[in-house]
Scaffold this motif. Sequence first.
Motif, short mmCIF file in Angstrom:
data_model
loop_
_atom_site.label_atom_id
_atom_site.label_comp_id
_atom_site.label_asym_id
_atom_site.label_seq_id
_atom_site.Cartn_x
_atom_site.Cartn_y
_atom_site.Cartn_z
N VAL A 1 5.65 5.05 9.13
CA VAL A 1 5.10 4.82 7.78
C VAL A 1 4.76 3.33 7.62
CG1 VAL A 1 5.57 4.86 5.30
CG2 VAL A 1 6.29 6.78 6.74
N GLN A 2 5.69 2.47 8.06
CA GLN A 2 5.44 1.03 7.93
C GLN A 2 4.17 0.61 8.68
OE1 GLN A 2 9.13 -0.87 9.15
NE2 GLN A 2 10.25 0.19 7.52
N CYS A 3 4.00 1.14 9.89
CA CYS A 3 2.80 0.78 10.67
C CYS A 3 1.52 1.25 9.99
CB CYS A 3 2.87 1.39 12.07
SG CYS A 3 4.11 0.59 13.09
N ARG A 4 1.60 2.45 9.41
CA ARG A 4 0.39 2.97 8.76
C ARG A 4 0.06 2.19 7.48
NH1 ARG A 4 -3.04 4.52 11.25
NH2 ARG A 4 -3.82 6.27 10.06
N LEU A 5 1.09 1.69 6.83
CA LEU A 5 0.83 0.87 5.63
C LEU A 5 0.16 -0.45 6.02
CD1 LEU A 5 4.13 1.52 3.59
CD2 LEU A 5 1.82 2.30 3.01
N ILE A 6 0.51 -0.95 7.21
CA ILE A 6 -0.19 -2.14 7.71
C ILE A 6 -1.66 -1.80 7.97
CG2 ILE A 6 -0.36 -3.75 9.66
CD1 ILE A 6 2.76 -3.59 9.79
N ASP A 7 -1.88 -0.63 8.56
CA ASP A 7 -3.27 -0.18 8.78
C ASP A 7 -4.02 -0.11 7.45
OD1 ASP A 7 -2.73 0.05 11.45
OD2 ASP A 7 -2.39 2.23 11.39
N LEU A 8 -3.33 0.37 6.44
CA LEU A 8 -3.98 0.52 5.13
C LEU A 8 -4.37 -0.85 4.57
CD1 LEU A 8 -4.87 2.03 2.62
CD2 LEU A 8 -2.48 2.16 1.89
N THR A 9 -3.47 -1.81 4.72
CA THR A 9 -3.78 -3.17 4.26
C THR A 9 -5.01 -3.71 5.00
OG1 THR A 9 -1.47 -3.58 3.74
CG2 THR A 9 -2.86 -5.52 4.02
N ASN A 10 -5.05 -3.48 6.31
CA ASN A 10 -6.21 -3.94 7.08
C ASN A 10 -7.49 -3.24 6.63
OD1 ASN A 10 -4.60 -5.68 8.53
ND2 ASN A 10 -4.24 -4.19 10.20
N ALA A 11 -7.36 -1.96 6.31
CA ALA A 11 -8.54 -1.21 5.86
C ALA A 11 -9.05 -1.78 4.53
CB ALA A 11 -8.20 0.27 5.71
#
Lengths: 319, 486
Positions: free
Chosen positions: A298-308
């Motif tokens: 989940v934490q990694c995907r939230l980082i992806d979301l921030t990058n998006a």
Amino acid sequence: MSNLLLARYAEYIFWLARYMERAENLARILDVNETFSRDSRGMRNWHSIVHLCNDGERFQARYGEVTGDKVIFFYALDRDNSGSIFNCVKYARENARTLRPLISTEMWSQINVVYNWLKDLRPEDVSQHRLSRFCDKVKQACQTHAGITEGTFYRDQGWYFYQMGKQIERADQMTRLIDIKYHLLLPSVDDVGSALDTSQWSALLRSAAGYHAFRRVHPRGMNPKAVAGFMLFSSRFPRSVSVCLHEIQSLLAGLRTSFNLRGGIHASETTDEINAAVEAHTIDRVVAGGLHEYLDWVQCRLIDLTNALGADFFGAETA
Amino acid sequence: MKDTLAASFGRLLEGYDQGPFFDELFGSQGQLAPHAEAIRQRFNAIGFDELRGRASDAERELYNLGITFIVYSEAEAVDRILPFDVIPRVISKPEWAQLEAGVQQRVAALNLFLHDIYHDQKILKDGIVPADLVLGNVNYREQMRGVDVPFGTYVHICGIDLVRDEHGTFRVLEDNARIPSGVSYVVENRHMMMRAFPDMMNDIGIRPVEDYGVRLLDAMMKVAPAGVDDPQVVLLSPGSYNSAYFEHIFLAREMGVPLVEGSDLVVENDRVYMKTTDGLAPVHSIYRRIDDAFLDPLAFNPNSMLGVPGIMDAYRKGNVTLANAIGTGVADDKAIYAYMPRVIKYYLDQDAIIPNVDTRICREKDGLQYTLDHLHELVVKPVGEAGGYGITIGPRASKEELQQAREKLLADPANYISQPMIGLSVCPTLTESGVEPRHVDLRPFAITGDSTWVLPGGLTRVALRRGTLIVNSSQGGGSKDTWVLE
């Protein structure tokens, strides 16, 4: 003319919200650690927070031996730790300073006052016996900030990006808070269900302001799975990962419908993907597959979301 | 006289002695200014401790609100408030009418002068102002030759520094035609006074200052390139580490326009755009708080990280308006200042409504000789320096300092002007040891789109250290609220 928001402002307001939310959650984590460290394994518990934040090497290089006071100072006031509460508020204030044309005067003034308070604190002001009071003050300051923002911040685009930052940070911090107890304080088999175990779970719930709500749903017992499930998946607990994700979805939709923004496709896709994965899981499946690994994902995907979001709205170069 | 003073100001001003100077609250020696009588009486009713208490509350509030400028010391940025003195400076209605007309006249002359020197240069050909003084000036911008600006307005925002001599005559000390700052303090000081001293202000009839932002926005929209229906105005700042950043915030907020930095803007096909969450959006009118030299790395200083590459071309093509225009610095140079009365006469066929301080130009033989002969009586100023630096005050200087000044003068006479020492007017000011006279100046602010509007009052700066004449914030100056009476 009023419909426009500078890309840089969007990014700054997003991070302003994140830093304030992060400061609040750091205070919560410190506070709950202080509670945990009251058992016979106090030393190990102060280690855990350092590991939790992936700060082991940095801490070692700077302080060597891990002690309660060192850890507290490192996370509360250390100017050289970019992740300290002091620096979170400092960065929030720097962003707020830049954003003063956008945010309300009350928002700026309150952050400024909080920063000036933190700036003058000495190490002894956060020593272990004063820690709880310090954490309370930080939490209160952050909640005051949230209240002032709720009541005074004009709700154009900037407000949406603010909320998005807050929800992403809150979801991220919730996964970290659960991880403290469930992975790093993994109790020995004998301890499960013991009085100590139960009291630690209830401390964790209290630190997230979720104890009473949890009791209303689960009047009896303190089952670890139920607690973790509540914190991850409750559809009514304002700090649960699930609630945060739904908020993010509707904020992204609002940016499209209310402001006709053309961007946001990457961010929406990423959010939908995380949300689908969250909704498809039950706590039993999560625990069976490894809770820590799930939280990490989940934490990694939230980082992806921030990058998006960066690529969609903040003018970041897409990879 | 003493009795009248004591009766008028009571405990607060017991023993107050304005000295040989004109006083902004009392008037000339022995002649109490009648327009300020009601204000004197009200401050009289406040005790010293009460006044001190309210003053320190006010300062704390300024700090908490972040109404500050940034001072850099040893790599650390410190927020300082501009020290604020709570006893106001008062200007009567007829005095203001004269100042307002004088400022408008001065701005008109500055704009006509700038248009001329960047077009036909008649004033140079007619020998009114020496050509080399203008064309050889470091602030003269060759890139502006033949460029037409809307309404011929170059100096959209002008701050003219005035002082008042022993006789109560206002005189122009300096023109600020580049990026005059300080107007935010005028408005915020007034807000502060209204919160801390409502009882002092009721029914006095003080002209408001809070519409400055609206006036500025109107002017910025008016001077936008022709044919744009709903021009996008922005304020361009060097960024949050600039010492005047609070003022940039203040102005952007009052105008309701984006506060941008160079990196927020791009130029494509000679048009300026800002980067928004929805892509690029056109920009038409820019109030820039960045010096000429840093504005466009392609046209000026190539190392500037603050500017916008290509903006000068967009500007020269008339696709964007910059306020103030490029190249106004030549007009507020201290060397040109000496010629301003003749410049006003030349373009407007009028005498200057507000006179200059008598000024001698050391590049001229007579001026240099006079200055050398009277060095101990004169104030010698380098041209083109801001902030009160490099000034020698003859009557206060030691023998060594006078000798140093003499050597500098002889080495580079063209870099200096000299003026008689003016006994700047004073105003009662709260100090540690009671209320004492402190020297003040006044910077009115004028906004010009197609016509000139002057903010009633302006920034009163006060030299807080006893006896000093230098009011700059960088050298221990503070500010006061300025009350123009209705």
